[in-house]
Design a protein around this motif. Structure first.
Motif, PDB file in Angstrom:
ATOM      1  N   GLY A   1       0.800  -1.218   0.000  1.00 55.68           N
ATOM      2  CA  GLY A   1       0.000   0.000   0.000  1.00 55.68           C
ATOM      3  C   GLY A   1       0.831   1.266   0.000  1.00 55.68           C
ATOM      4  N   ASP A   2       0.146   2.378  -0.067  1.00 51.53           N
ATOM      5  CA  ASP A   2       0.766   3.693  -0.121  1.00 51.53           C
ATOM      6  C   ASP A   2       1.218   4.108   1.286  1.00 51.53           C
ATOM      7  OD1 ASP A   2       1.399   6.396  -0.332  1.00 51.53           O
ATOM      8  OD2 ASP A   2      -0.314   6.862  -1.616  1.00 51.53           O
ATOM      9  N   PRO A   3       2.520   4.319   1.510  1.00 52.46           N
ATOM     10  CA  PRO A   3       3.006   4.658   2.843  1.00 52.46           C
ATOM     11  C   PRO A   3       2.488   6.006   3.367  1.00 52.46           C
ATOM     12  CG  PRO A   3       4.787   4.788   1.250  1.00 52.46           C
ATOM     13  CD  PRO A   3       3.599   4.221   0.538  1.00 52.46           C
ATOM     14  N   ARG A   4       1.945   6.828   2.493  1.00 53.66           N
ATOM     15  CA  ARG A   4       1.390   8.116   2.929  1.00 53.66           C
ATOM     16  C   ARG A   4      -0.008   7.963   3.525  1.00 53.66           C
ATOM     17  NH1 ARG A   4       1.796  11.059  -2.594  1.00 53.66           N
ATOM     18  NH2 ARG A   4       1.110   8.971  -3.117  1.00 53.66           N
ATOM     19  N   VAL A   5      -0.566   6.749   3.424  1.00 53.92           N
ATOM     20  CA  VAL A   5      -1.925   6.509   3.908  1.00 53.92           C
ATOM     21  C   VAL A   5      -1.892   5.459   5.016  1.00 53.92           C
ATOM     22  CG1 VAL A   5      -4.233   5.740   3.257  1.00 53.92           C
ATOM     23  CG2 VAL A   5      -2.846   7.023   1.623  1.00 53.92           C
ATOM     24  N   GLN A   6      -2.455   5.782   6.158  1.00 53.99           N
ATOM     25  CA  GLN A   6      -2.558   4.842   7.278  1.00 53.99           C
ATOM     26  C   GLN A   6      -3.968   4.953   7.858  1.00 53.99           C
ATOM     27  OE1 GLN A   6       0.621   4.936  10.114  1.00 53.99           O
ATOM     28  NE2 GLN A   6       2.144   5.321   8.557  1.00 53.99           N
ATOM     29  N   PRO A   7      -4.935   4.321   7.187  1.00 57.74           N
ATOM     30  CA  PRO A   7      -6.327   4.480   7.616  1.00 57.74           C
ATOM     31  C   PRO A   7      -6.623   3.818   8.962  1.00 57.74           C
ATOM     32  CG  PRO A   7      -6.171   2.764   5.964  1.00 57.74           C
ATOM     33  CD  PRO A   7      -4.802   3.391   6.071  1.00 57.74           C
ATOM     34  N   ILE A   8      -7.461   4.481   9.729  1.00 56.46           N
ATOM     35  CA  ILE A   8      -7.947   3.876  10.969  1.00 56.46           C
ATOM     36  C   ILE A   8      -9.052   2.899  10.583  1.00 56.46           C
ATOM     37  CG2 ILE A   8      -9.194   4.294  13.128  1.00 56.46           C
ATOM     38  CD1 ILE A   8      -7.737   6.976  13.286  1.00 56.46           C
ATOM     39  N   VAL A   9      -8.893   1.647  10.981  1.00 51.80           N
ATOM     40  CA  VAL A   9      -9.868   0.621  10.628  1.00 51.80           C
ATOM     41  C   VAL A   9     -10.862   0.338  11.746  1.00 51.80           C
ATOM     42  CG1 VAL A   9      -8.444  -0.457   8.849  1.00 51.80           C
ATOM     43  CG2 VAL A   9      -8.233  -1.220  11.212  1.00 51.80           C
ATOM     44  N   VAL A  10     -10.465   0.644  12.985  1.00 53.47           N
ATOM     45  CA  VAL A  10     -11.342   0.413  14.134  1.00 53.47           C
ATOM     46  C   VAL A  10     -11.077   1.501  15.174  1.00 53.47           C
ATOM     47  CG1 VAL A  10     -11.961  -1.166  16.011  1.00 53.47           C
ATOM     48  CG2 VAL A  10     -11.298  -2.084  13.809  1.00 53.47           C
ATOM     49  N   ARG A  11     -12.150   1.955  15.793  1.00 58.16           N
ATOM     50  CA  ARG A  11     -12.040   2.881  16.922  1.00 58.16           C
ATOM     51  C   ARG A  11     -12.602   2.186  18.152  1.00 58.16           C
ATOM     52  NH1 ARG A  11     -11.361   8.452  15.417  1.00 58.16           N
ATOM     53  NH2 ARG A  11     -11.386   8.623  13.156  1.00 58.16           N
TER      54      ARG A  11
END
Length: 122
Positions: free
Chosen positions: A81-91
């Motif tokens: 994946g794109d290292p500039r993106v780190q999506p939160i998958v769970v809160r």
């Protein structure tokens, strides 16, 4: 009258002391994240194709009552994946006074006791 007040005071003190002993006080952010890792990741409660080493944990914000924690996907290198993106998958939310873990249900916009259906391991 004084005797009744004394009995009520003793009963309240007992209840407060008993509750404090039974609960887990979460002293800091590291302990809150450890609760998340122990109860969510280690028990396989999170459905994700992402390897565990590609997940990150961070306290998003906190109050004097709770820690709000996000589990995110790390991208780049072996994680893809794109290292500039780190999506939160769970809160998740960890209550400071009890250590109770709550899941954020994005559909209803509130924290709930059980993981939302789409997050449970399959």
């Amino acid at each position: 009258m004084k005797r009744i007040s004394w009995i009520i005071l003793c009963a309240i003190t007992f209840l407060i002391t008993d509750t404090a002993v039974a609960n887990t006080l979460v002293a800091n952010e590291k302990e809150a994240i450890d609760i998340v890792i122990k109860n969510v990741i280690a028990n396989g409660l999170l459905y994700s194709n992402t390897p565990k080493e590609c997940l990150g944990y961070a306290v998003i914000d906190s109050t004097n009552l709770v820690y709000n924690i996000g589990i995110s996907e790390h991208h780049g290198g072996k994680c893809g994946g794109d290292p500039r993106v780190q999506p939160i998958v769970v809160r998740l939310r960890v209550e400071r006074t009890t250590g109770k873990l709550l899941w954020y249900d994005a559909v209803d916009g509130e924290y709930v006791d059980q993981p939302p259906h789409h997050l449970i391991s399959k």
